[in-house]
Design a protein around this motif. Sequence first.
Motif, PDB file in Angstrom:
ATOM      1  N   PHE A 196      64.504  23.080  42.260  1.00 34.91           N
ATOM      2  CA  PHE A 196      64.958  22.464  43.450  1.00 34.91           C
ATOM      3  C   PHE A 196      65.863  24.061  43.522  1.00 34.91           C
ATOM      4  N   ASN A 242      63.991  22.001  36.328  1.00 34.40           N
ATOM      5  CA  ASN A 242      63.771  21.093  36.623  1.00 34.40           C
ATOM      6  C   ASN A 242      65.347  22.077  38.286  1.00 34.40           C
ATOM      7  N   LEU A 287      58.665  18.702  48.584  1.00 35.71           N
ATOM      8  CA  LEU A 287      59.344  17.306  47.775  1.00 35.71           C
ATOM      9  C   LEU A 287      58.992  16.079  48.146  1.00 35.71           C
ATOM     10  N   LEU A 288      58.733  15.726  49.286  1.00 36.51           N
ATOM     11  CA  LEU A 288      57.767  14.639  49.041  1.00 36.51           C
ATOM     12  C   LEU A 288      56.789  13.892  47.933  1.00 36.51           C
ATOM     13  N   THR A 289      55.802  14.485  48.236  1.00 35.65           N
ATOM     14  CA  THR A 289      54.823  14.768  47.748  1.00 35.65           C
ATOM     15  C   THR A 289      55.424  14.313  45.938  1.00 35.65           C
ATOM     16  N   LEU A 290      55.890  15.750  45.199  1.00 38.44           N
ATOM     17  CA  LEU A 290      56.672  15.036  43.908  1.00 38.44           C
ATOM     18  C   LEU A 290      57.512  14.188  43.649  1.00 38.44           C
ATOM     19  N   ALA A 291      58.192  13.511  44.401  1.00 32.91           N
ATOM     20  CA  ALA A 291      59.383  12.490  43.726  1.00 32.91           C
ATOM     21  C   ALA A 291      58.219  10.973  44.516  1.00 32.91           C
ATOM     22  N   VAL A 292      57.335  11.420  45.298  1.00 31.21           N
ATOM     23  CA  VAL A 292      56.563  10.418  44.300  1.00 31.21           C
ATOM     24  C   VAL A 292      55.383  10.309  43.461  1.00 31.21           C
ATOM     25  N   ASP A 351      56.114  11.628  40.729  1.00 26.43           N
ATOM     26  CA  ASP A 351      56.687  11.090  39.580  1.00 26.43           C
ATOM     27  C   ASP A 351      57.117   9.850  39.822  1.00 26.43           C
ATOM     28  N   ARG A 352      57.645   9.043  40.669  1.00 27.81           N
ATOM     29  CA  ARG A 352      57.897   7.166  40.279  1.00 27.81           C
ATOM     30  C   ARG A 352      57.231   6.225  40.725  1.00 27.81           C
TER      31      ARG A 352
END
Length: 587
Positions: free
Chosen positions: A202, A198, A394-399, A401-402
């Motif tokens: 990053f 991870n 980064l936004l796609t990975l966060a959305v 995942d969450r």
Amino acid sequence: MLEDLKLEKMDGKMALIVADAVDYKGFPADRSKTGGWVPAALILGIEIVERLSTMGIAVNLVTYMIGVMHLPSSTSANIVTDFMGTSFLLCLLGGFLADSFLGRYKTIGIFAAIQTLGTATLAISTKLPQLRPPPCHVKVGSSTCKQANGFQMGILYIALYLIALGTGGLKSSISGFGTDQFDEKDEKEKPQMAFFFNRFFFFISCGTLAAVTVLVYIQDEVSRSWAYGICSFAMIITILVFLSGTKRYRYKNSSGSPIVHIFQVIVAAVNKRKMDLPSNVGYLYEDTPEASRIEHTDQFSFLEKAAIVAEGDFEKKLSGSAPNPWKLCSLTRVEEVKMMVRLLPVWATTIIFWTTYAQLITFSVEQASTMERNVGSFQIPAGSLTVFFVAAILLTLAVNDRIIMPLWKKWNGKEGFTNLERIAIGLVLSIFGMAAASICEWKRLSVAKSVSGNPSTLPISVFFLIPQFFLVGSGEAFIYTGQLDFFITKSPKGMKTMSTGLFLTTLSLGFFVSSFLVSIVKKITGTRNGQGWLADNINKGRLDLFYALLTILSFINFVAFMICAMCDKPKKSKPSLQMVATNEERC
């Protein structure tokens, strides 16, 4: 009593030994003195600066080629894509050297020094006026520009390909050497290894963000030589930091290059091509321990001829007889090669995505340089538009995942998308990204035609480019993780490094395919006066049609991928043909 204490002490010492690792002196690695997060962090510093240098140069190189070296648009784009393609292709060379000769530690040190030499050479080439052509001679209504000569381009190429060589060597070893610092068999260190992956992604993102913002700004507003000099200085510092951890690192002995193992199976199978396979696979050679064997499959049975025992296959040694690996391979080794072959259809159908990605650091940057980029009194550097690409990842990975994954699990009970599903989503997003790019370029060209004269900046906002950056960036978030997961989980344990290198060649070939397409389109649609789809002056060309062509090719490729994905199931052999014994057991 004393004997019990001695035994406990011995057990305690054994518990501190990492089974498959050694220290810098070659002794078994002590868990308390080597490995862990401190050495891993020292290794990650190299990755940050590698990303800073490579991406900082790549995303803004096309503007330098056009504006300073006075090269045509298509030629400039091809120089950038060839540079990036070579960087990823050389990962195979770096991996081979690390696995076969140098080891990961020496590979990182040597290739980091090579990249430092490359960025220093680039800093010098952009500083000295003798190494670039004179500025354009501007007259009323026209300008005369002299292209860079062979000597000037030669120095520039030397700098770029030294950087590419350094990048290839580093990318092949940094992640592997980082994971070597953790013992996956230890319950405490195994979670730390997952956390390292991870942090590794990053730090890649941090290095890329710094490259497309800070470094690009320094190139445009201060000096390119200063920017590249900073890269050289930063790499020297990180090399010293990396070397300072020599005594703390864990080193793992290589079992040999997977590339050599693959060629051994192919050579042995070809040499025995006239021999008939036995009706029962139990008669094929196998010396792999039972727990490490791979289940036999019926596909690519020709390769199984490498496991047929023939006269002269064994060599006499002091410890006894042993098979010549170029004449006889174990059935498990054959199955490992089969697993690698089964990766190739998906490998081939993901290359086109990286061809579309290449447009974002070449033609899209050139588009941005002709558009209105002011936000108040601040002008956004054209190369910094790729920050939207990184932000989309980064936004796609966060959305994902969450939000998406919890909803997906609630809807059908699955933990998340499979690796092939993620690749498919990435391919679809790239199709829409190229379609958006074509529409945006059509709009930009209509504005260019409506403006009299030949202004350097068109009255259209650069933010029209955001959809193509965002869609392809979101696509990369899916396809990169999907590809990496697919190539690692579908490959044999002993060829994980090889499969990762195979994954990186899709990036390399994507850039080379971009160069090939640009050359073909330029030749077919171009004219003697520099016009055509990819005109020397982007405002006089039809880049929108080139993007439309990529959209069509991406759609055809997606259909091919779906066919390959549906066929991605190894055909297992019938139970009656399963292996019954090893050759050693029969003897």
